[in-house]
Motif scaffolding. Structure first.
Motif, PDB file in Angstrom:
ATOM      1  N   MET A  35      32.964 -52.822  -2.497  1.00  0.00           N
ATOM      2  CA  MET A  35      33.408 -51.608  -1.831  1.00  0.00           C
ATOM      3  C   MET A  35      34.804 -51.201  -2.286  1.00  0.00           C
ATOM      4  N   VAL A  36      35.703 -52.181  -2.421  1.00  0.00           N
ATOM      5  CA  VAL A  36      37.057 -51.896  -2.894  1.00  0.00           C
ATOM      6  C   VAL A  36      37.008 -51.375  -4.333  1.00  0.00           C
ATOM      7  N   THR A  37      36.091 -51.913  -5.137  1.00  0.00           N
ATOM      8  CA  THR A  37      35.906 -51.413  -6.505  1.00  0.00           C
ATOM      9  C   THR A  37      35.554 -49.939  -6.491  1.00  0.00           C
ATOM     10  N   GLY A  38      34.584 -49.558  -5.660  1.00  0.00           N
ATOM     11  CA  GLY A  38      34.187 -48.159  -5.577  1.00  0.00           C
ATOM     12  C   GLY A  38      35.288 -47.263  -5.062  1.00  0.00           C
ATOM     13  N   LEU A  39      36.071 -47.748  -4.092  1.00  0.00           N
ATOM     14  CA  LEU A  39      37.187 -46.974  -3.556  1.00  0.00           C
ATOM     15  C   LEU A  39      38.207 -46.671  -4.651  1.00  0.00           C
ATOM     16  N   ILE A  40      38.553 -47.683  -5.433  1.00  0.00           N
ATOM     17  CA  ILE A  40      39.528 -47.502  -6.509  1.00  0.00           C
ATOM     18  C   ILE A  40      38.972 -46.583  -7.594  1.00  0.00           C
ATOM     19  N   ALA A  41      37.707 -46.805  -7.978  1.00  0.00           N
ATOM     20  CA  ALA A  41      37.098 -45.980  -9.022  1.00  0.00           C
ATOM     21  C   ALA A  41      37.059 -44.511  -8.608  1.00  0.00           C
ATOM     22  N   ASN A  42      36.800 -44.253  -7.334  1.00  0.00           N
ATOM     23  CA  ASN A  42      36.796 -42.872  -6.840  1.00  0.00           C
ATOM     24  C   ASN A  42      38.189 -42.267  -6.930  1.00  0.00           C
ATOM     25  N   ALA A  43      39.208 -43.050  -6.570  1.00  0.00           N
ATOM     26  CA  ALA A  43      40.589 -42.558  -6.665  1.00  0.00           C
ATOM     27  C   ALA A  43      40.966 -42.252  -8.116  1.00  0.00           C
ATOM     28  N   LEU A  44      40.446 -43.062  -9.050  1.00  0.00           N
ATOM     29  CA  LEU A  44      40.737 -42.850 -10.472  1.00  0.00           C
ATOM     30  C   LEU A  44      39.958 -41.680 -11.057  1.00  0.00           C
ATOM     31  N   GLY A  45      38.960 -41.193 -10.338  1.00  0.00           N
ATOM     32  CA  GLY A  45      38.160 -40.077 -10.825  1.00  0.00           C
ATOM     33  C   GLY A  45      37.025 -40.476 -11.743  1.00  0.00           C
ATOM     34  N   TRP A  46      36.654 -41.751 -11.738  1.00  0.00           N
ATOM     35  CA  TRP A  46      35.549 -42.200 -12.583  1.00  0.00           C
ATOM     36  C   TRP A  46      34.235 -41.631 -12.083  1.00  0.00           C
ATOM     37  N   GLN A  47      33.292 -41.467 -12.998  1.00  0.00           N
ATOM     38  CA  GLN A  47      31.948 -41.036 -12.664  1.00  0.00           C
ATOM     39  C   GLN A  47      31.061 -42.258 -12.421  1.00  0.00           C
ATOM     40  N   ARG A  48      30.006 -42.087 -11.621  1.00  0.00           N
ATOM     41  CA  ARG A  48      29.119 -43.206 -11.317  1.00  0.00           C
ATOM     42  C   ARG A  48      28.449 -43.760 -12.570  1.00  0.00           C
ATOM     43  N   GLY A  49      28.264 -42.883 -13.569  1.00  0.00           N
ATOM     44  CA  GLY A  49      27.623 -43.320 -14.799  1.00  0.00           C
ATOM     45  C   GLY A  49      28.477 -44.236 -15.658  1.00  0.00           C
ATOM     46  N   GLU A  50      29.770 -44.350 -15.359  1.00  0.00           N
ATOM     47  CA  GLU A  50      30.654 -45.227 -16.127  1.00  0.00           C
ATOM     48  C   GLU A  50      30.522 -46.650 -15.584  1.00  0.00           C
TER      49      GLU A  50
END
Length: 257
Positions: A35-50
């Motif tokens: 969950m923390v991984t997804g939170l950070i990735a969202n803040a970074l603007g990453w796409q789910r496909g990455e």
């Protein structure tokens, strides 16, 4: 001495995942690494496909949490009457159609979702190795000015305060970082134990606490296979409670930076 980020998770509703069976989505009391991984990735603007980027970030994360305010458990019973032409969005980013005869649509779609209401959780994290991209400084900047709105576990769980408002701190390990971060809300009652002391619950990896501590070791399904798109692993997490006097002096949530 390694750098650690301190996250303050507070919201009317939060969801920290758990092992889902059928349409029953539970929540834990404290956040898990995926969950923390997804939170950070969202803040970074990453796409789910990455997916490889998500996987590498999760592999590097060292995370622990402290339950400053337990809140209360809340179960949301959800129903929706869906027709044959209704479509749903998936984690693959493509709409999913429906099949079956007319009789399959007579009953509503039913599911249950569990939340923590009015909880406050402090999270400490670092990256290992620290020099890879994204660095801790990159993540810190992203959490201060996220590329997209952040949510805590589910999209409906919007934070009621900035997730990151404090500068990174130096600490020997995750436990020390959590003890250095002031407790939020000194006015709330803490758990009373047999010795009469008020204590706060922690959950940290085994490598982040001393061997002489009294703790309960649990296997937690907190590892996601981001490439395959499924949860696929467990980590051993140590759970314990510490007296409030061993933690930095409490301040009110409103006075946190």
């Amino acid at each position: 001495m390694p750098q650690h980020l301190i996250l303050r998770l507070e919201a009317p509703l939060m969801a920290f995942g758990g092992t889902m069976i059928d349409a029953n989505g539970p929540t834990l009391d404290l956040p898990i690494r995926s969950m923390v991984t997804g939170l950070i990735a969202n803040a970074l603007g990453w796409q789910r496909g990455e997916r490889e980027r998500h996987q590498r970030l999760q592999d590097r994360l060292v995370v622990g949490a402290r339950l400053d305010r337990p809140g209360t458990a809340l179960r949301d019973f959800q129903t929706a009457q869906l027709g044959g032409n209704d479509k749903a969005w998936t984690t693959r980013g493509l709409p999913e159609g429906r099949a079956g005869g007319a009789n399959t649509y007579k009953s509503p779609h039913i599911r249950q979702r569990h939340y923590r209401a009015d909880a406050f959780v402090t999270v400490a994290l670092r990256l290992d190795p620290p020099e890879e991209d994204p660095t801790l400084a990159t993540i810190e900047a992203a959490l201060r000015a996220p590329a997209r709105p952040l949510f805590i576990g589910r999209k409906a769980c919007l934070p009621s305060r900035p997730v990151l408002a404090e500068p990174a701190l130096q600490a020997d390990n995750i436990l020390v970082a959590l003890k250095l971060a002031p407790l939020a809300r000194p006015d709330i009652p803490r758990t009373q134990h047999g010795d009469g002391k008020q204590k706060v619950r922690f959950a940290v990896p085994p490598s982040e606490c001393s061997d002489d501590m009294q703790r309960q070791s649990r296997l937690l399904a907190d590892v996601r296979d981001w490439v395959a798109g499924v949860h696929a692993g467990e980590s051993r997490i140590e759970h314990f409670a510490l007296p409030t006097e061993e933690i930095a002096a409490a301040i009110s949530a409103e006075d946190l930076p």
